[in-house]
Write a protein that holds these residues in place. Structure first.
Motif, PDB file in Angstrom:
ATOM      1  N   LEU A 170       6.222 -13.796   6.762  1.00 17.92           N
ATOM      2  CA  LEU A 170       6.052 -12.961   5.574  1.00 17.92           C
ATOM      3  C   LEU A 170       6.874 -11.667   5.622  1.00 17.92           C
ATOM      4  O   LEU A 170       6.683 -10.780   4.794  1.00 17.92           O
ATOM      5  CB  LEU A 170       4.563 -12.613   5.347  1.00 17.92           C
ATOM      6  N   GLN A 230       8.130  -4.244   2.467  1.00 13.62           N
ATOM      7  CA  GLN A 230       7.505  -5.193   1.539  1.00 13.62           C
ATOM      8  C   GLN A 230       7.293  -4.517   0.190  1.00 13.62           C
ATOM      9  O   GLN A 230       7.272  -3.284   0.091  1.00 13.62           O
ATOM     10  CB  GLN A 230       6.153  -5.667   2.076  1.00 13.62           C
ATOM     11  N   ASN A 232       4.939  -3.065  -2.254  1.00 15.02           N
ATOM     12  CA  ASN A 232       3.572  -2.561  -2.064  1.00 15.02           C
ATOM     13  C   ASN A 232       2.907  -2.214  -3.385  1.00 15.02           C
ATOM     14  O   ASN A 232       2.019  -1.374  -3.450  1.00 15.02           O
ATOM     15  CB  ASN A 232       3.551  -1.367  -1.105  1.00 15.02           C
ATOM     16  N   SER A 240       2.565 -11.022  -1.886  1.00 11.26           N
ATOM     17  CA  SER A 240       2.707 -10.916  -0.431  1.00 11.26           C
ATOM     18  C   SER A 240       3.985 -11.568   0.073  1.00 11.26           C
ATOM     19  O   SER A 240       4.311 -11.445   1.259  1.00 11.26           O
ATOM     20  CB  SER A 240       1.504 -11.564   0.264  1.00 11.26           C
TER      21      SER A 240
END
Length: 282
Positions: A170, A230, A232, A240
């Protein structure tokens, strides 16, 4: 068999991450570490400034907490019913009232000034060496280099069953954003659908990508490495699965990557959003 192999890869990556000491891992990549409770180490001026402000505020609030704690204990010991069977009738104390008004104001000023300076420092750079356009999609990132023949490519998360040893679940992507070390990078952000957020903790970068707007920020990486971030801002089902990977390389290596990217990221070499969505569902 595929599931077992994928599980083993994830376990091996986790063991490698836990085995590396904090300093070694910080030099290798800018990524979160297991059981990390502090801020990630900084690899650029934005993060360094944020850490400095964080440390200043941490010292202030720690001193306030200790002072209030000691004061509460002293009040409970000195002014309990046993020690003071007849309570005082005092209703005003000019000195105390001025003190507990002025001192908090001064504390706020001490925190406000560096905070305001940091906000303006993060806003934009006047001397950009490179401009990158970042576009958020559901659910991947698109990067363009307007200064370099408008190179354009998409960056998708690597599906769990395609992870290689050493890659982070991820967090790793198929196409990394490549930038030169020590250069001021102007970032122009927008979105084609919903609000996203381009967030890279080790570089101190966070800006919203909003449909219909172009928002500017910047960053600089002071040493070669790979830095993870990432989205957010919750943006939908695969929120995700919108990681960000920035790879900082020396300038000569960056020039070589640009030459290669002109061929690699042609229209024929790009994955479509439909294909990416199919990979997510596998």
């Amino acid at each position: 068999m595929v599931r077992q192999s994928s599980l083993w890869r994830r376990v091996s990556v986790a063991l490698i991450m836990m085995a590396l000491p904090g300093a070694a891992l910080a030099q290798a990549v800018g990524a979160p570490r297991p059981w990390e409770i502090g801020m990630q180490p900084g690899f650029g001026p934005l993060k360094d400034q944020q850490i400095a402000l964080h440390n200043l505020v941490l010292v202030i609030i720690t001193l306030i907490t200790l002072f209030v704690g000691v004061l509460l204990v002293w009040v409970m010991w000195r002014y309990n019913a046993r020690s003071n069977p007849v309570p005082t009738r005092t209703s005003h104390n000019t000195f105390l009232e001025i003190t507990w008004t002025v001192v908090p104001v001064l504390i706020l000023v001490v925190m406000f000034i560096p905070s305001l300076k940091l906000v303006y420092y993060e806003d934009r750079t006047r001397d950009a060496d490179l401009t990158i356009k970042v576009t958020g999609h559901q659910w991947y990132w698109e990067y363009a280099y307007p200064d370099n023949n408008n190179i354009d490519f998409s960056s998708y998360v690597i599906p769990d069953d395609q992870l290689q040893p050493g890659q982070l679940r991820l967090l790793d992507v198929d196409n990394q954003l490549v930038v030169p070390v020590g250069k001021n990078i102007r970032v122009l952000q927008t979105s084609t659908d919903v609000i996203h957020s381009w967030f890279i903790p080790p570089l101190g970068v966070q800006r919203y990508a909003i449909p219909g707007r172009t928002i500017e920020t910047w960053f600089r990486v002071d040493q070669p490495g790979v830095f993870y971030g990432q989205c957010n801002q919750i943006c939908g089902t695969n929120h995700s699965r919108m990681p960000i990977v920035v790879r900082a390389v020396p300038e000569k290596e960056f020039e070589a990557w640009l030459a290669e990217a002109k061929t690699k990221f042609s229209d024929a070499g790009q994955r479509t959003p439909q294909l990416a969505a199919a990979e997510f569902r596998r």
